[in-house]
Design a protein around this motif. Structure first.
Motif, short mmCIF file in Angstrom:
data_model
loop_
_atom_site.label_atom_id
_atom_site.label_comp_id
_atom_site.label_asym_id
_atom_site.label_seq_id
_atom_site.Cartn_x
_atom_site.Cartn_y
_atom_site.Cartn_z
N TRP A 69 0.80 -1.22 0.00
CA TRP A 69 0.00 0.00 0.00
C TRP A 69 0.84 1.29 0.00
N PRO A 70 1.89 1.41 0.82
CA PRO A 70 2.66 2.66 0.76
C PRO A 70 3.24 2.94 -0.64
N TRP A 71 3.59 1.87 -1.33
CA TRP A 71 4.12 2.01 -2.70
C TRP A 71 3.01 2.52 -3.64
N LEU A 72 1.85 1.87 -3.56
CA LEU A 72 0.73 2.30 -4.42
C LEU A 72 0.28 3.71 -4.06
N ARG A 73 0.30 4.02 -2.76
CA ARG A 73 -0.09 5.37 -2.33
C ARG A 73 0.87 6.41 -2.89
N ARG A 74 2.17 6.05 -2.91
CA ARG A 74 3.16 7.00 -3.44
C ARG A 74 2.92 7.24 -4.94
N ILE A 75 2.67 6.16 -5.69
CA ILE A 75 2.40 6.33 -7.13
C ILE A 75 1.14 7.17 -7.31
N THR A 76 0.10 6.86 -6.53
CA THR A 76 -1.17 7.59 -6.64
C THR A 76 -0.96 9.08 -6.32
N THR A 77 -0.23 9.35 -5.24
CA THR A 77 0.00 10.74 -4.84
C THR A 77 0.79 11.47 -5.92
#
Lengths: 180, 135
Positions: A69-77
């Protein structure tokens, strides 16, 4: 429920069931986070799609020992920030004028919000400058520290503190305005 | 309100222990700050507990498009690992860099994949969900 490690390892082995599980576990979450940043349904759908397109090519080099999730959140952000930077009007730090805002009534799901208080906050959030909104979401919904929010938004810590202060202040005034 | 920023930092747990102690003493004597504190506590509680909205139905079509993209990427990886394509890559490396854009363009425009290649998956996705219209 599969662990992140299992899902990533299956993806790295080229297994379609691994990628299907990655989508199942994270697609709605990515959409909701993108929507919370942008308050624009179609743009949030596009960003969600782009996040996973990038994931397809990047997952091979992802460390399976790390949470996804932190990885996907970073891409999303990052994608949402790029989206805002490509549209200078969205970088304005002025409150959106009037009501409804640019998103009000656009998402039938929003109309079904059961919690009155949250609905007040959600309506007020939609009127905030997107950069204030993004800082608030990362701090109060993702529970990042101030320093982590600054890194995620690629902004100086002092700027993030100012955005959070002004964002919370505006949010309180807007909800009091509507509630009063 | 006399100390809006301090109130926010207090509620957010962002004051140092010393600052917190000093501000707690102030709160004991200041009804206006206590009222603001209550309002910010309620606001942050709401902010941190959003209602979960139903997912939009378009996500399903998006997931199907992504699964197709995944399969394509895996097939491309498998093909790239085959000796025939390795040979192609070696041949490509022998083409003068200035000629590569023209050759690439010729390949795409001469292929049935050309349209897909040009608009990309994101473009396809936009076509898929255009049926729902854009606000």
């Amino acid at each position: 429920v599969d662990s992140d490690q299992t899902i990533v390892k299956h993806c790295q082995a080229g297994r379609s069931d691994g990628f299907a599980r990655l989508l199942l576990a994270n697609q709605e979450r990515v959409y909701r986070r993108a929507y919370s940043f942008l308050h624009h349904r179609e743009d949030a759908l596009d960003i969600t799609q782009e996040v996973f397109v990038r994931t397809i090519s990047a997952i091979r080099s992802f460390d399976p020992g790390r949470p996804v999730w932190p990885w996907l959140r970073r891409i999303t952000t990052n994608l949402c920030l790029n989206h805002l930077r490509d549209r200078p009007a969205l970088l304005s730090l002025e409150l959106a004028k009037g009501q409804p805002d640019r998103t009000a009534g656009s998402d039938p799901a929003e109309a079904a919000l059961a919690h009155w208080d949250w609905q007040q906050v959600a309506s007020a959030m939609a009127r905030l400058p997107p950069l204030y909104r993004m800082a608030l979401v990362l701090r109060h919904q993702e529970q990042l520290t101030y320093e982590e929010v600054a890194r995620a938004m690629d902004l100086p810590l002092g700027t993030v503190k100012t955005y959070l202060f002004r964002g919370r202040q505006a949010l309180k005034e807007l909800t009091e305005e509507r509630g009063g | 309100m006399c100390h809006d920023e301090l109130i926010q930092l207090y509620v957010d747990g962002a004051l140092t222990p010393t600052e917190r102690s000093v501000f707690s003493a102030h709160l004991a004597d200041c009804p206006a700050c206590r009222r603001e504190l209550t309002a910010y506590k309620a606001l942050l509680w709401d902010l941190e507990h959003p209602s979960v909205t139903p997912a939009p139905p378009e996500l399903q079509a998006g997931a199907e498009a992504l699964m197709a993209a995944w399969e394509t990427a895996q097939a491309a990886d498998a093909a790239a690992a085959s000796p025939g394509l390795t040979g192609l890559r070696i041949a490509w490396s022998g083409v003068a860099p200035v000629a590569r854009p023209a050759l690439t363009a010729a390949w795409w425009t001469g292929s049935g994949l050309a349209r897909v290649g040009r608009i990309g998956l994101t473009g396809l996705w936009r076509l898929v969900r255009r049926g729902g219209g854009r606000r």
